[in-house]
Design a protein around this motif. Sequence first.
Motif, PDB file in Angstrom:
ATOM      1  N   PRO A 123       0.807  -1.228   0.000  1.00 41.97           N
ATOM      2  CA  PRO A 123       0.000   0.000   0.000  1.00 41.97           C
ATOM      3  C   PRO A 123       0.838   1.276   0.000  1.00 41.97           C
ATOM      4  O   PRO A 123       0.466   2.270  -0.637  1.00 41.97           O
ATOM      5  N   ALA A 124       1.977   1.247   0.717  1.00 40.85           N
ATOM      6  CA  ALA A 124       2.846   2.422   0.726  1.00 40.85           C
ATOM      7  C   ALA A 124       3.418   2.699  -0.667  1.00 40.85           C
ATOM      8  O   ALA A 124       3.496   3.854  -1.101  1.00 40.85           O
ATOM      9  N   ALA A 125       3.797   1.626  -1.377  1.00 36.30           N
ATOM     10  CA  ALA A 125       4.319   1.795  -2.734  1.00 36.30           C
ATOM     11  C   ALA A 125       3.243   2.346  -3.664  1.00 36.30           C
ATOM     12  O   ALA A 125       3.520   3.219  -4.502  1.00 36.30           O
ATOM     13  N   ARG A 126       2.013   1.847  -3.524  1.00 38.44           N
ATOM     14  CA  ARG A 126       0.929   2.352  -4.368  1.00 38.44           C
ATOM     15  C   ARG A 126       0.643   3.830  -4.091  1.00 38.44           C
ATOM     16  O   ARG A 126       0.401   4.611  -5.026  1.00 38.44           O
ATOM     17  N   MET A 127       0.666   4.218  -2.829  1.00 44.46           N
ATOM     18  CA  MET A 127       0.407   5.610  -2.481  1.00 44.46           C
ATOM     19  C   MET A 127       1.503   6.517  -3.046  1.00 44.46           C
ATOM     20  O   MET A 127       1.215   7.571  -3.647  1.00 44.46           O
ATOM     21  N   LEU A 128       2.753   6.105  -2.876  1.00 46.07           N
ATOM     22  CA  LEU A 128       3.852   6.921  -3.385  1.00 46.07           C
ATOM     23  C   LEU A 128       3.872   6.942  -4.911  1.00 46.07           C
ATOM     24  O   LEU A 128       4.294   7.932  -5.516  1.00 46.07           O
ATOM     25  N   LEU A 129       3.395   5.863  -5.534  1.00 43.25           N
ATOM     26  CA  LEU A 129       3.314   5.834  -6.989  1.00 43.25           C
ATOM     27  C   LEU A 129       2.352   6.902  -7.499  1.00 43.25           C
ATOM     28  O   LEU A 129       2.638   7.609  -8.475  1.00 43.25           O
ATOM     29  N   GLN A 130       1.216   7.054  -6.817  1.00 43.73           N
ATOM     30  CA  GLN A 130       0.264   8.090  -7.206  1.00 43.73           C
ATOM     31  C   GLN A 130       0.861   9.484  -6.998  1.00 43.73           C
ATOM     32  O   GLN A 130       0.627  10.400  -7.800  1.00 43.73           O
ATOM     33  N   ARG A 131       1.631   9.652  -5.939  1.00 47.14           N
ATOM     34  CA  ARG A 131       2.279  10.945  -5.716  1.00 47.14           C
ATOM     35  C   ARG A 131       3.315  11.238  -6.804  1.00 47.14           C
ATOM     36  O   ARG A 131       3.490  12.390  -7.200  1.00 47.14           O
ATOM     37  N   CYS A 132       3.975  10.201  -7.273  1.00 44.77           N
ATOM     38  CA  CYS A 132       4.933  10.392  -8.364  1.00 44.77           C
ATOM     39  C   CYS A 132       4.221  10.824  -9.644  1.00 44.77           C
ATOM     40  O   CYS A 132       4.717  11.688 -10.383  1.00 44.77           O
ATOM     41  N   TYR A 133       3.066  10.217  -9.932  1.00 44.19           N
ATOM     42  CA  TYR A 133       2.280  10.638 -11.098  1.00 44.19           C
ATOM     43  C   TYR A 133       1.899  12.112 -10.978  1.00 44.19           C
ATOM     44  O   TYR A 133       1.980  12.876 -11.954  1.00 44.19           O
ATOM     45  N   LYS A 134       1.460  12.503  -9.785  1.00 46.49           N
ATOM     46  CA  LYS A 134       1.087  13.904  -9.563  1.00 46.49           C
ATOM     47  C   LYS A 134       2.294  14.824  -9.728  1.00 46.49           C
ATOM     48  O   LYS A 134       2.185  15.932 -10.292  1.00 46.49           O
ATOM     49  N   THR A 135       3.455  14.376  -9.269  1.00 43.61           N
ATOM     50  CA  THR A 135       4.675  15.177  -9.395  1.00 43.61           C
ATOM     51  C   THR A 135       5.027  15.414 -10.857  1.00 43.61           C
ATOM     52  O   THR A 135       5.359  16.532 -11.267  1.00 43.61           O
ATOM     53  N   VAL A 136       4.963  14.349 -11.665  1.00 41.34           N
ATOM     54  CA  VAL A 136       5.285  14.492 -13.093  1.00 41.34           C
ATOM     55  C   VAL A 136       4.282  15.421 -13.774  1.00 41.34           C
ATOM     56  O   VAL A 136       4.653  16.249 -14.611  1.00 41.34           O
ATOM     57  N   ALA A 137       2.997  15.294 -13.419  1.00 41.29           N
ATOM     58  CA  ALA A 137       1.983  16.187 -13.993  1.00 41.29           C
ATOM     59  C   ALA A 137       2.286  17.639 -13.640  1.00 41.29           C
ATOM     60  O   ALA A 137       2.165  18.539 -14.490  1.00 41.29           O
ATOM     61  N   ASN A 138       2.682  17.885 -12.406  1.00 39.94           N
ATOM     62  CA  ASN A 138       3.037  19.250 -11.996  1.00 39.94           C
ATOM     63  C   ASN A 138       4.256  19.772 -12.759  1.00 39.94           C
ATOM     64  O   ASN A 138       4.303  20.955 -13.145  1.00 39.94           O
ATOM     65  N   LEU A 139       5.241  18.897 -12.987  1.00 39.71           N
ATOM     66  CA  LEU A 139       6.431  19.304 -13.741  1.00 39.71           C
ATOM     67  C   LEU A 139       6.072  19.673 -15.174  1.00 39.71           C
ATOM     68  O   LEU A 139       6.576  20.668 -15.722  1.00 39.71           O
ATOM     69  N   ILE A 140       5.209  18.873 -15.802  1.00 34.78           N
ATOM     70  CA  ILE A 140       4.799  19.169 -17.182  1.00 34.78           C
ATOM     71  C   ILE A 140       4.042  20.486 -17.245  1.00 34.78           C
ATOM     72  O   ILE A 140       4.277  21.321 -18.132  1.00 34.78           O
ATOM     73  N   GLU A 141       3.117  20.680 -16.306  1.00 39.64           N
ATOM     74  CA  GLU A 141       2.350  21.927 -16.301  1.00 39.64           C
ATOM     75  C   GLU A 141       3.256  23.133 -16.057  1.00 39.64           C
ATOM     76  O   GLU A 141       3.048  24.197 -16.651  1.00 39.64           O
ATOM     77  N   ARG A 142       4.247  22.970 -15.202  1.00 36.82           N
ATOM     78  CA  ARG A 142       5.180  24.074 -14.952  1.00 36.82           C
ATOM     79  C   ARG A 142       6.000  24.391 -16.199  1.00 36.82           C
ATOM     80  O   ARG A 142       6.232  25.567 -16.526  1.00 36.82           O
ATOM     81  N   ARG A 143       6.455  23.357 -16.900  1.00 39.31           N
ATOM     82  CA  ARG A 143       7.229  23.591 -18.114  1.00 39.31           C
ATOM     83  C   ARG A 143       6.381  24.279 -19.181  1.00 39.31           C
ATOM     84  O   ARG A 143       6.843  25.192 -19.871  1.00 39.31           O
ATOM     85  N   GLN A 144       5.132  23.860 -19.314  1.00 37.88           N
ATOM     86  CA  GLN A 144       4.234  24.506 -20.271  1.00 37.88           C
ATOM     87  C   GLN A 144       3.985  25.961 -19.889  1.00 37.88           C
ATOM     88  O   GLN A 144       3.905  26.834 -20.766  1.00 37.88           O
ATOM     89  N   PHE A 145       3.860  26.243 -18.594  1.00 36.42           N
ATOM     90  CA  PHE A 145       3.650  27.618 -18.139  1.00 36.42           C
ATOM     91  C   PHE A 145       4.872  28.485 -18.461  1.00 36.42           C
ATOM     92  O   PHE A 145       4.728  29.621 -18.949  1.00 36.42           O
ATOM     93  N   GLU A 146       6.079  27.945 -18.192  1.00 37.33           N
ATOM     94  CA  GLU A 146       7.297  28.703 -18.475  1.00 37.33           C
ATOM     95  C   GLU A 146       7.393  29.012 -19.969  1.00 37.33           C
ATOM     96  O   GLU A 146       7.759  30.128 -20.370  1.00 37.33           O
ATOM     97  N   THR A 147       7.072  28.036 -20.806  1.00 36.15           N
ATOM     98  CA  THR A 147       7.140  28.244 -22.253  1.00 36.15           C
ATOM     99  C   THR A 147       6.105  29.255 -22.719  1.00 36.15           C
ATOM    100  O   THR A 147       6.385  30.100 -23.578  1.00 36.15           O
TER     101      THR A 147
END
Length: 535
Positions: free
Chosen positions: A430-454
Amino acid sequence: MTAMEAQLSSLLLREHYGEIVERVGTFLIRTGAQPLRVIVTETATSTDQVKKALCVLLQHGLVTYQMHKRGFVEYVAQSERCLRILRFPRYIYTAKTLYGDTGELIVEELLLNGKMTLTHSVKKVADRLTETMEDGKSVEYSEVLATFTQLADTHFVHRCPGINNTGETSSTEGRPPPAPTLSTNEKEMFTVPKVTLIGRGKRRRSSDDDEGATQSKKPRKDAGAESGQDDAIYWQINMVRFHQHFRDQAIISAVSNKMDQTSSEIVRTMLRMSEITTSSGAAYTQPLSSNEIFRALPAGYNISKQVLDQYLTLLADDPLEFVGRSGDSGGGMFVINLHKAVASLATSNLESIVQERFGSRCARIFRLLLRKRHLEQKQVEDFAMIPAKEAKDMLYRMLSANLVTLQEIPKTPDHAPSRTIYLYAVNSLPAARMLLQRCYKTVANLIERRQFETKENKRLLEKSQRIEAIIASMQATGAEESQLQEIEEMITAPERQQLENLKRNVNKLDASEIQVDETIFILESYVNSTRAKSS
């Protein structure tokens, strides 16, 4: 698919294939199998645009179709494959590392086009390699074909699944061909047809439009002869094989960090000998004798058979249990415990996350719970040698973050707290699954930030691109250095500094995406291996 995965898939589809494809793909991800009529209505998109978007998604394997029992076609999104778009740079870099520039371009073309015939892929890669050569030489088609054959022999590319892989289509007008089915002979999926390609790559003509149009109408005499055998056979990237390579590299790196370089080379040899014969979901590699491993070691490692046996014994007795014994014949039979290795890598990632987020003392308690399984609070204080107040605070902080679980064992039926034992434990899955979802959210935030900067610097980027195009055209016509310098000065010093800051920030965001994806891969492999083990 969870909300975080759907959000990340939507961002990846928009970034790589555009808004319309993202709209159709996201709708199918959220709703499941849907017919064309429903997709058109719910996405408020014209029928032609939806059909084109579905063609793109089908071409790249992001959507499949199936016949409903009532006779109409339903389209189904391949959610996991949408998330694999994030891993495209790693696929390309791996091909470059293993097979050089030719392998890199082959994988890149297959990823860009989804699926390609052998002849088309070889010609396109040869043309691209020829354009990069400055000495006027050309790349032979046979050289690219040899690299393509190596990729197929090692299962990094394979034929697209279909009806006997012949590209046959349904005779019913207006309907797609029957749903693809895997070939019965798995060996055929990686067999390159015997095709004779005669010729070499071509450079683009830098002439006027009229001459270019005339040249384009002329048939290429050396465009590749006798290629009719593979016209109906399409090839694509074997992502499962790439993931198997990533897993093997992670295991080798872990052994190298835990022991030494020689041990990692022995493990690398065992994995290389089993990479084709072992399925991606297998718990163990094929058993190998020490004599076979000794003969397969690279020539540069001049170690004796006795030293190899000592290393194998050390690896088999190591608490990590990456290497296990499976018999005593042939000097001893050894296997790599793949599921155990992936679990250890995932646990190591969990420990690292706990240490970064809560500190080294919390990481000590976390490792203690992993080793002892269940402990009371007083036992945690004693074993970890941490004062009671601090240990209690750390346990509650990890408990609130769902990294630690608390189990109540009542001594009496009334569940009185004074007569109840409270045990702390770590449930890794369960801990791995929870952290996996947080990693997905992190990547989504990184993509949105890069799009905002551009987007914020869109005007400056367009100006920079126009100036670069002007300079390139002037250099081609032989302009003087003073004229080029005058054009370059159109970008002021503050604007140049702003461009450098933007480039640095975007590079950091891209590197962060790749690093987070490495963690995602380890956690996904652990979750999938646990699911396969339980089933």
